[in-house]
Write an enzyme that holds these catalytic residues in place. Structure first.
Site, PDB file in Angstrom:
ATOM      1  N   ASP B 100       0.856  -1.194   0.000  1.00 52.35           N
ATOM      2  CA  ASP B 100       0.000   0.000   0.000  1.00 52.35           C
ATOM      3  C   ASP B 100       0.886   1.236   0.000  1.00 52.35           C
ATOM      4  O   ASP B 100       2.104   1.145   0.231  1.00 52.35           O
ATOM      5  CB  ASP B 100      -0.942   0.014   1.218  1.00 52.35           C
ATOM      6  CG  ASP B 100      -0.186   0.081   2.534  1.00 52.35           C
ATOM      7  OD1 ASP B 100       0.875  -0.598   2.654  1.00 52.35           O
ATOM      8  OD2 ASP B 100      -0.613   0.803   3.454  1.00 52.35           O
ATOM      9  N   GLU B 167       0.241  -0.947   5.811  1.00 48.90           N
ATOM     10  CA  GLU B 167       1.329  -0.367   6.601  1.00 48.90           C
ATOM     11  C   GLU B 167       1.156   1.142   6.810  1.00 48.90           C
ATOM     12  O   GLU B 167       1.437   1.657   7.885  1.00 48.90           O
ATOM     13  CB  GLU B 167       2.678  -0.650   5.937  1.00 48.90           C
ATOM     14  CG  GLU B 167       3.883  -0.462   6.850  1.00 48.90           C
ATOM     15  CD  GLU B 167       4.442   0.965   6.873  1.00 48.90           C
ATOM     16  OE1 GLU B 167       5.239   1.259   7.775  1.00 48.90           O
ATOM     17  OE2 GLU B 167       4.099   1.786   5.996  1.00 48.90           O
TER      18      GLU B 167
END
Lengths: 475, 475
Positions: B100, B167
């Protein structure tokens, strides 16, 4: 009956009708701070003008032009200038009031509809927005005029009136009108009476002769080029927040003692006579604890607490612009912050004096920190304190009237806040100004469930009439 | 050519094709923090899974269920568990990365479209969101596997993979997966390598062996029952803001020295050997000034500044909840405020130690103020610091690989912030963890114009392969 004057009897006897008029005014939601309510403020101005004209007052409605409020252009409500009587043998008293009100919604927590005057028969209290602040007092003056007419009593003085519709939202345009009218409508004014404040407590009437001034400061500290992550930069750089806390911790002690050198020296010394004035004021420390909502007064001595509000400067830290202020836990090092604090001023502290003292002191203290951040102190606004002489006939008339109506000598009080128009009247007209309140300390002027006691409306109206009678005798 | 391995030559020779794969990944806007982008995060997870499968990696996609984000229920992106090789004679290395990215809009100030990888030929830089954080490093590992296959080179180690998609938004669910897989997919793991941070500067590669922990505090001070007007109450009451400034001024000096007694005593002593590590790090104070955007470092000595970030605790004051925080000049006495500060932790400071020291100290200091306000200190969150031994074969392999690829010994660095998953791996698996960054300190991972240098992608991929080669030799 405390006052035996025919006009007083008229007010007593016709109180329900007079309260009807108060109810009619409360029903107009003249909230000046919200553009969607602005037509109601204008409607309230027109209503008041009509009521005055009905009583034979010569009224000039002074338009103030447009303003931008919450992004909308709206017309400012007019200042109403009133003229009632022009007998050169009589004194001329200027009265001031405002016909706008604070916002109020039932959903704010009101127990009744805020714009419907509602009596609680058990307590004799009338609930409604504006009942005490300031429609009750304005209508008090109208009650006096009507009562004199109906009882064929000659008015003891000439009246001049100044009623505005923007008091709760900054009094836009009023100062200019007062200055412009000083040599016109207001040219023969001998003294001013403002009924727009409150008793200190709930049982003792008062006359108010002083207001504190204000010097509002913004202290900017900036360092990094942008907000930083405290993980990456914590420990490496001089942080503006650390500097700000170091500096602001030098402003005032938790006991309220201002640490800026020179400020205490400029405060007018306390005379034994003045001290006595606070000692006799009919109030208890517990009243202030109740008003503050907690037992957090700086002292348990009544006079000390009163003087802290009324005759000494105070310093409050309001907040920080540019720092993390939301809920939760953000690990930011704010790069640029503006701390805000203000000092309430009393004679003989001027904003100019205070600005110089604060600038010098804070720059010296910042230099001691050894920080590489940038530091700037600005005074955002400054207003003078005001104190009137209570030895003037204006206050003697207020005192005598209070003794007649309430059977006791009024407390002589000063307010801790500012009512800038008071100073404008004093300066522009060069006459004595007195604040003669109608309502009680627990009226909740800017809160939910604002109220005015029936007795305060009735006896308060009579008080205004007795005051005018005493002016004619004493002046 | 620094590395003479056939796999390295393959990466050099086929770099444009490998960059195409990076471009394909950057084109998927896998922003985890915005619910409207969530389908793209899932698409990115699927894309990565497919690429891994193409290379013969056995992939398990672990669903994490739903979450509520900005009021919407959305599905969390899966954790991808990868397995490549199971030779009991080889070491097993767990690699971690995240697919991400941070939000990015052209209108934020990007010079190029953030989700189109764009080369600046003059500088050899590839601009695009996720290029450096963390798609470049993930694809670096894929480059290594592909290069070994294409050159018929046997992989020197078994690989296990843990790639998450949350994250940048709190790593929801990851810790549970790591703990659950400790005895399953991760059971034979001998060491962990995480490529998700950066060189300190722009020229020297580094290995990162430490992270600071965090203890985040909220200090509540409340007094009056509601916010008060400073005109009416200023001077009469104990003000929570005054108390807060008095207390927070006792936390840390403008030079960054923490004033809470006992904290400094618990910091692991600095050995001459460790000190030397900071002295040889290839960075200048001016690099930090540039990163901070102003000349505000607490020292002009490089090692002092580095140690302030890496091996000493720091204390930052973040802000105040409940105070006036807007622009302008409001004369409020806030009735209840919550000051927020945090302390970055280093060995041997635990959050528990720090909480006890802070509680004791602040309550003592508050008692000295003589205030009637209420005082409460809470630790909102606590995370342990992490330091790995650089004498472990994992770091020796990283060092040797760096020397081969870049011709220099890496800087041994610690990060000032926290990467909680690092500690989870170390604790749950009980093995050495190393952070081996691919990108440079100026990549702008969370800023506009994020970039990855061509040489960092190419040599950084080779570095990952050389590291695995060295593991096989040294372990």
């Amino acid at each position: 009956m405390p006052s035996s004057a025919p006009f007083a009897k008229y007010i007593e006897d016709n109180q329900d009708a007079l309260i009807e008029r108060l109810a009619a005014s409360v029903a107009i939601a003249s909230v000046s701070g919200d553009p969607s309510y602005r037509p109601e403020v204008h409607r309230m101005g027109k209503w008041l003008q009509d009521e005055l004209v009905k009583l034979g007052v010569e009224v000039e409605s002074v338009p103030l032009g447009p303003q931008t409020l919450d992004g909308q252009e709206v017309q400012l409500p007019p200042v109403l200038l009133g003229k009632y009587g022009s007998d050169p043998k009589k004194k001329t008293i200027l009265i001031y009031g405002h016909y706008d009100v604070q916002p109020a919604l039932k959903s704010d927590g009101w127990e009744t509809e805020p714009f419907e005057l509602k009596e609680d028969k058990a307590t004799g209290r009338f609930y409604g927005r504006g009942s005490s602040d300031d429609k009750g007092p304005i209508l008090g003056w109208l009650n006096v005029i009507e009562a004199h007419q109906k009882t064929n009593t000659e008015m003891p003085v000439n009246l001049r009136m100044c009623f505005e519709g923007m008091e709760e939202s900054g009094s836009n345009g009023l100062e200019e009108v007062v200055v412009a009218e000083a040599k016109k409508t207001f040219k023969d004014v001998d003294a001013v009476c403002i009924s727009d404040n409150y008793w200190l407590g709930t049982t003792s009437p008062c006359l108010t002769y002083g207001l504190r001034g204000l010097a509002y400061f913004s202290v900017s500290i900036s360092g990094p080029g942008a907000d930083l992550h405290s993980g990456v930069f914590g420990g490496m750089v001089h942080e503006p927040m650390t500097d700000l806390f170091a500096i602001f911790s030098k402003l005032v002690t938790p006991q309220g003692e201002i640490l800026v050198p020179g400020i205490a020296d400029k405060v007018a010394p306390l005379t034994p006579e003045e001290k006595k004035r606070y000692e006799v004021i009919d109030v208890k420390v517990s009243d202030f604890e109740q008003a503050a909502g907690a037992e957090v007064t700086i002292s348990q001595d009544k006079a000390t607490v009163l003087m802290a509000r009324m005759r000494y400067p105070s310093l409050s830290i309001h907040g920080i612009e540019g720092a993390f202020s939301a809920a939760g836990a953000k690990t930011v090092i704010p790069s640029s912050v503006r701390g805000k604090f203000s000092i309430r001023l009393v004679p003989d502290l001027t904003p100019q004096d205070v600005e110089k003292l604060v600038q010098t002191y804070l720059h010296e203290e910042f230099a001691k920190l050894g920080s590489k951040n940038k530091f700037k102190v600005e005074m955002l606004s400054g207003g003078m304190p005001w104190v009137a002489s209570i030895d003037h006939w204006n206050f003697r008339a207020g005192t005598k009237a209070t003794e007649t109506v309430y059977g006791k000598t009024p407390d002589y009080t000063r307010e801790g806040g500012s009512i800038p128009i008071t100073l404008t009247f004093a300066d522009a007209l060069g006459v004595n100004v007195m604040l003669l309140p109608m309502g009680r300390g627990d009226d909740g002027a800017h809160s939910i469930n604002e109220k005015l006691d029936r007795s305060n409306f009735v006896q308060g109206s009579i008080l205004l009439g007795e005051y005018l009678t005493e002016v004619a005798k004493l002046a």
